[in-house]
Design an enzyme around this catalytic site. Structure first.
Site, short mmCIF file in Angstrom:
data_model
loop_
_atom_site.label_atom_id
_atom_site.label_comp_id
_atom_site.label_asym_id
_atom_site.label_seq_id
_atom_site.Cartn_x
_atom_site.Cartn_y
_atom_site.Cartn_z
N HIS A 68 0.72 -1.45 -0.08
CA HIS A 68 -0.23 -0.11 0.12
C HIS A 68 0.73 1.40 0.02
O HIS A 68 0.42 2.27 -0.30
CB HIS A 68 -0.97 0.01 1.11
C1 UD1 Z 1 -2.18 5.22 5.56
C2 UD1 Z 1 -0.93 5.76 6.54
C3 UD1 Z 1 0.04 4.60 6.44
C4 UD1 Z 1 -0.43 3.40 6.89
C5 UD1 Z 1 -1.71 2.84 5.92
C6 UD1 Z 1 -2.38 1.83 6.33
C7 UD1 Z 1 -0.37 8.08 6.48
C8 UD1 Z 1 0.58 8.94 5.86
N1 UD1 Z 1 -0.24 7.00 5.90
O1 UD1 Z 1 -1.78 5.35 4.35
O2 UD1 Z 1 1.29 4.96 7.20
O3 UD1 Z 1 0.50 2.12 6.73
O4 UD1 Z 1 -2.71 4.05 6.14
O5 UD1 Z 1 -3.30 1.52 5.60
O6 UD1 Z 1 -1.12 8.47 7.46
N2 UD1 Z 1 -8.95 4.80 1.07
C9 UD1 Z 1 -10.38 4.47 1.17
N3 UD1 Z 1 -10.88 3.82 1.98
C10 UD1 Z 1 -10.32 3.72 3.31
C11 UD1 Z 1 -9.13 4.33 3.45
C12 UD1 Z 1 -8.40 4.94 2.31
O7 UD1 Z 1 -10.72 4.24 -0.26
O8 UD1 Z 1 -11.07 3.20 4.18
C13 UD1 Z 1 -8.25 5.62 0.15
C14 UD1 Z 1 -8.27 7.10 0.55
O9 UD1 Z 1 -9.39 7.70 0.02
C15 UD1 Z 1 -7.00 7.40 -0.10
C16 UD1 Z 1 -6.04 5.91 -0.39
O10 UD1 Z 1 -7.08 5.08 -0.07
O11 UD1 Z 1 -7.30 7.81 -1.64
C17 UD1 Z 1 -4.96 6.44 0.66
O12 UD1 Z 1 -5.70 6.52 1.95
P1 UD1 Z 1 -4.69 7.28 2.92
O13 UD1 Z 1 -5.20 7.51 4.34
O14 UD1 Z 1 -4.25 8.73 2.39
O15 UD1 Z 1 -3.44 6.72 3.26
P2 UD1 Z 1 -3.04 5.21 3.14
O16 UD1 Z 1 -2.35 5.02 1.87
O17 UD1 Z 1 -4.08 4.17 3.57
#
Ligand code: UD1
Length: 358
Positions: A203
């Site tokens: 991820h």
């Molecule tokens: C975040 C953390 C990372 C952790 C990871 C675990 C930061 C900087 N990063 O990264 O350290 O290892 O979580 O998963 O805080 N999304 C969904 N549904 C969700 C959650 C996210 O669709 O329930 C999508 C978001 O809209 C976004 C992408 O996934 O487009 C990334 O989500 P984001 O929370 O920005 O960071 P992660 O990559 O999950």
């Protein structure tokens, strides 16, 4: 004592649960804030249920957005909460954007009533400033009054940054508390897993946001899967990146939805090996005795290599190096759990004691 516990993203939930369990034992009911950084059923609610975490007192609905937007939103919405609660301790865990956002807000307000910030999982360093989590870790530690470390190597990192030793306390690895509590259960594994398999998770932006790198990794995984099936619970970010880049995993790669906590533990426990770019899985595989190949250039958790079952993939992360690392992991399968000091299932209790005594 008024404790305020913050959680935002998936890797936070298994770290706050043992703190809440320990508080409950002592008759303390912390205020729970969920920033909503992760919001899907599979990324959030499933974890609350599995880990017996109560409904949050505040849900801030700060999912999605760029780093700046996400961090700013959490800050704006957390400020009135902390002003209303005026907690003795704001407890933040791990290294996600919500961790830093809430620490930063608290740091500017806490003097009005004598509140303090405690950071759980303090002192881990990859020394790689390209990682958003490294920025979050270093800055959160700088803002914290009590720095609670998961392993002794963290102390040298904090000392090198000039953080006074009086503020730092070794409590052990809180992620291992729920792991040991639930690892004996087998009923939670998803149905239809092959008899032998590898687990893959991906991820991190450095791995999945670059289509060339992602394609290279997935080519290596496809080749590994020709000899042993690969189970791949896919993070929403990775799913959308693969779709965008037109990457379709091979037939032996079983792409499934993200798993809840207990299903993931059961799946990992019975795996022959794990390939991952996650931080937490490096620790969980060490504690479970499952060989791990970390698909990153570095790790903030070197103890999982020096004392555990983890190795870093050879760099650069070509398909060949992924295959070589995976074969090495399969050959190393000795099944012996490793438990570094303080990875004993009692870190939550030590955290509570540290908060009450400090
Ligand atoms: C975040 C953390 C990372 C952790 C990871 C675990 C930061 C900087 N990063 O990264 O350290 O290892 O979580 O998963 O805080 N999304 C969904 N549904 C969700 C959650 C996210 O669709 O329930 C999508 C978001 O809209 C976004 C992408 O996934 O487009 C990334 O989500 P984001 O929370 O920005 O960071 P992660 O990559 O999950």
């Amino acid at each position: 004592m008024n404790l305020l516990v913050v959680a935002g993203a998936r890797p936070n939930f298994m770290k706050i649960a043992p703190i809440l369990w320990a508080a409950e034992k002592r008759g303390i009911r912390p205020t729970l804030v969920h920033t909503g950084q992760h919001y899907d059923e599979g990324m959030s609610s499933a974890f609350f249920r599995d880990l017996h975490i109560p409904e949050p007192d505040y849900y801030l609905a700060c999912g999605g957005g760029s780093h700046a937007v996400q961090t700013a939103r959490v800050m704006e919405r957390f400020e009135p909460v902390v002003l209303e609660q005026r907690p003795d301790w704001v407890i933040v865990v791990g290294d996600v954007n919500s961790t830093l956002a809430c620490a930063l807000v608290t740091s500017k307000l806490k003097h009005a009533w004598g509140g303090r910030i405690a950071h759980v999982e303090s002192g881990l360093r990859s020394h790689d400033w390209r990682m958003p989590e490294e920025v979050n870790r270093v800055l959160t530690d700088r803002l914290s009054d009590l720095l609670l470390t998961p392993s002794r190597d963290a102390h040298a990192n904090l000392e090198a940054e000039g953080i006074p030793a009086e503020r730092v306390r070794f409590v052990g690895n809180v992620m291992i508390d729920p792991l040991l509590r639930f690892a004996s259960e087998n009923g939670d594994a998803p149905e239809g897993l092959p008899a032998e398999y590898i687990v893959l998770t991906l991820h991190r932006p450095a791995t999945v946001d670059d289509p060339v790198q992602l394609r290279e990794v997935m080519e290596g995984v496809d080749r590994v899967a020709e000899s042993i099936p690969v189970v791949f619970p896919v993070h929403p970010r990775t799913r959308s990146m693969m779709e965008g880049a037109g990457i379709r995993p091979g037939p032996q790669v079983r792409v499934i939805e993200p798993l809840g906590y207990r299903a993931m533990v059961a799946t990992v426990k019975n795996a022959r090996a794990v390939l991952t770019d996650s931080g937490g899985l490096q620790e969980e595989t060490t504690a479970l005795g499952v060989p791990c190949l970390t698909l990153r250039e570095n790790t903030e958790r070197p103890i999982t290599i020096s004392e555990g079952t983890n190795r870093l993939v050879e760099w650069p992360m070509t398909a060949d190096n992924v295959v070589r690392g995976a074969l090495d992991a399969l050959a190393r399968a000795d099944g012996a759990p490793r438990r570094p000091e303080g990875w004993d299932g009692r870190a939550g209790e030590r955290i509570l004691s540290a908060l009450l005594e400090s």
